[in-house]
Design a protein around this motif. Structure first.
Motif, PDB file in Angstrom:
ATOM      1  N   UNK A 104       3.992   1.535   3.141  1.00 10.89           N
ATOM      2  CA  UNK A 104       5.449   1.059   2.810  1.00 10.89           C
ATOM      3  C   UNK A 104       6.563   2.179   3.195  1.00 10.89           C
ATOM      4  N   UNK A 105       6.192   3.449   3.083  1.00 14.69           N
ATOM      5  CA  UNK A 105       7.205   4.486   3.479  1.00 14.69           C
ATOM      6  C   UNK A 105       7.167   4.552   4.967  1.00 14.69           C
ATOM      7  N   UNK A 106       5.995   4.302   5.678  1.00 15.71           N
ATOM      8  CA  UNK A 106       5.762   4.701   6.912  1.00 15.71           C
ATOM      9  C   UNK A 106       6.307   3.426   7.951  1.00 15.71           C
ATOM     10  N   UNK A 107       6.500   2.435   7.319  1.00 13.32           N
ATOM     11  CA  UNK A 107       7.124   1.053   7.733  1.00 13.32           C
ATOM     12  C   UNK A 107       5.676   0.131   8.484  1.00 13.32           C
ATOM     13  N   UNK A 108       4.696   0.274   7.707  1.00 14.12           N
ATOM     14  CA  UNK A 108       3.685  -0.646   8.219  1.00 14.12           C
ATOM     15  C   UNK A 108       4.102  -2.024   7.961  1.00 14.12           C
ATOM     16  N   UNK A 109       3.530  -2.785   8.443  1.00 11.17           N
ATOM     17  CA  UNK A 109       3.856  -4.308   8.104  1.00 11.17           C
ATOM     18  C   UNK A 109       3.581  -4.701   6.992  1.00 11.17           C
ATOM     19  N   UNK A 156      -7.133   4.375  -6.760  1.00 11.43           N
ATOM     20  CA  UNK A 156      -6.147   5.472  -6.259  1.00 11.43           C
ATOM     21  C   UNK A 156      -6.212   5.580  -4.510  1.00 11.43           C
ATOM     22  N   UNK A 157      -6.923   5.140  -3.843  1.00 12.40           N
ATOM     23  CA  UNK A 157      -6.856   5.038  -2.218  1.00 12.40           C
ATOM     24  C   UNK A 157      -6.112   3.941  -1.778  1.00 12.40           C
ATOM     25  N   UNK A 158      -6.414   2.799  -2.398  1.00  9.30           N
ATOM     26  CA  UNK A 158      -5.559   1.368  -2.111  1.00  9.30           C
ATOM     27  C   UNK A 158      -3.964   1.817  -2.549  1.00  9.30           C
ATOM     28  N   UNK A 159      -3.647   2.055  -3.608  1.00 14.73           N
ATOM     29  CA  UNK A 159      -2.213   2.284  -3.855  1.00 14.73           C
ATOM     30  C   UNK A 159      -1.599   3.323  -3.111  1.00 14.73           C
ATOM     31  N   UNK A 160      -2.625   4.344  -2.871  1.00 16.51           N
ATOM     32  CA  UNK A 160      -2.069   5.625  -2.054  1.00 16.51           C
ATOM     33  C   UNK A 160      -1.735   5.035  -0.713  1.00 16.51           C
ATOM     34  N   UNK A 161      -2.624   4.189  -0.125  1.00 18.42           N
ATOM     35  CA  UNK A 161      -2.439   3.909   1.266  1.00 18.42           C
ATOM     36  C   UNK A 161      -1.309   2.839   1.347  1.00 18.42           C
ATOM     37  N   UNK A 162      -1.048   2.076   0.416  1.00 17.05           N
ATOM     38  CA  UNK A 162       0.028   1.214   0.102  1.00 17.05           C
ATOM     39  C   UNK A 162       1.395   1.818  -0.084  1.00 17.05           C
ATOM     40  N   UNK A 163       1.406   2.650  -0.607  1.00 14.09           N
ATOM     41  CA  UNK A 163       2.780   3.310  -0.657  1.00 14.09           C
ATOM     42  C   UNK A 163       3.077   4.210   0.442  1.00 14.09           C
TER      43      UNK A 163
END
Length: 197
Positions: A25-30, A15-22
């Motif tokens: 992605x929305x926040x424009x991380x590399x 949950x944490x991994x996919x939550x941070x990835x989403x």
């Protein structure tokens, strides 16, 4: 930690991994950071699936090994080294990307993540010296399977590269040796445990 608690911990990690990835992605991380988090989540999904599908004898073996004193000592040395490895990977990558520096210093910073992996290897050797003869035999068979399989894969890959059939950058090929060794070691340990149970 019980089997169910480990499953809950792995699910929380998913949950944490996919939550941070989403979020990233929305926040424009590399893309590399989002990809890393997505890969970590996918790996945890595979781990949970394996734990659910693993035969009962394997789960019993893992419970027994997990609770042993040798395993506890090994984990106590392993986790700090792995956390240090992750921190150094992020720090060295950031430094190499954002700062120009002399070649000797650049080489030291680039190779720094390998130091904690050396601690992991020494911890594993110490673990081998403290387990009983049967467990040592299983571990050595698993290491042997890993070494043979990865050597064969890399030999075949080298011939394919020379034949211009594939084109894998050398840095990518080298950095995957250790993860492949760990993965094939796990498979070898599963097979060796089944053989000697």
């Amino acid at each position: 930690m019980s089997f169910q608690n480990r499953l809950r911990l792995a699910c929380a990690g998913i949950v944490v991994s996919f939550g941070l990835a989403l979020y990233g992605n929305h926040a424009g991380w590399p893309d590399s950071r989002v990809g890393f988090l997505t890969g970590m989540g996918a790996g945890l999904v595979a781990l949970v699936a394996f734990l659910y599908l693993a035969p009962r004898w394997w789960r019993d073996h893992c419970e027994e090994e997990y609770s042993s004193r040798a395993s506890r000592d090994y984990r106590r040395r392993l986790w700090p080294a792995m956390l240090l490895y992750v921190a150094i990977v992020f720090a060295s990558t950031w430094l190499l990307k954002h700062y120009q520096m002399a070649m000797p210093l650049r080489a030291v910073i680039a190779i720094a993540p390998a130091l904690p992996i050396s601690f992991v290897m020494f911890a594993f050797l110490r673990y081998l010296r403290t387990v009983d003869e049967m467990q040592r035999r299983i571990e050595m068979e698993a290491v042997g399977v890993a070494a043979l399989v990865v050597s064969q894969v890399y030999l075949a890959g080298g011939f394919l590269q020379l034949g211009k059939i594939i084109d894998v950058p050398s840095g990518v090929a080298m950095i995957w040796v250790f993860p492949l060794m760990c993965f094939t070691y796990a498979i070898g340990k599963f097979l060796a445990t089944r053989r000697y149970r």
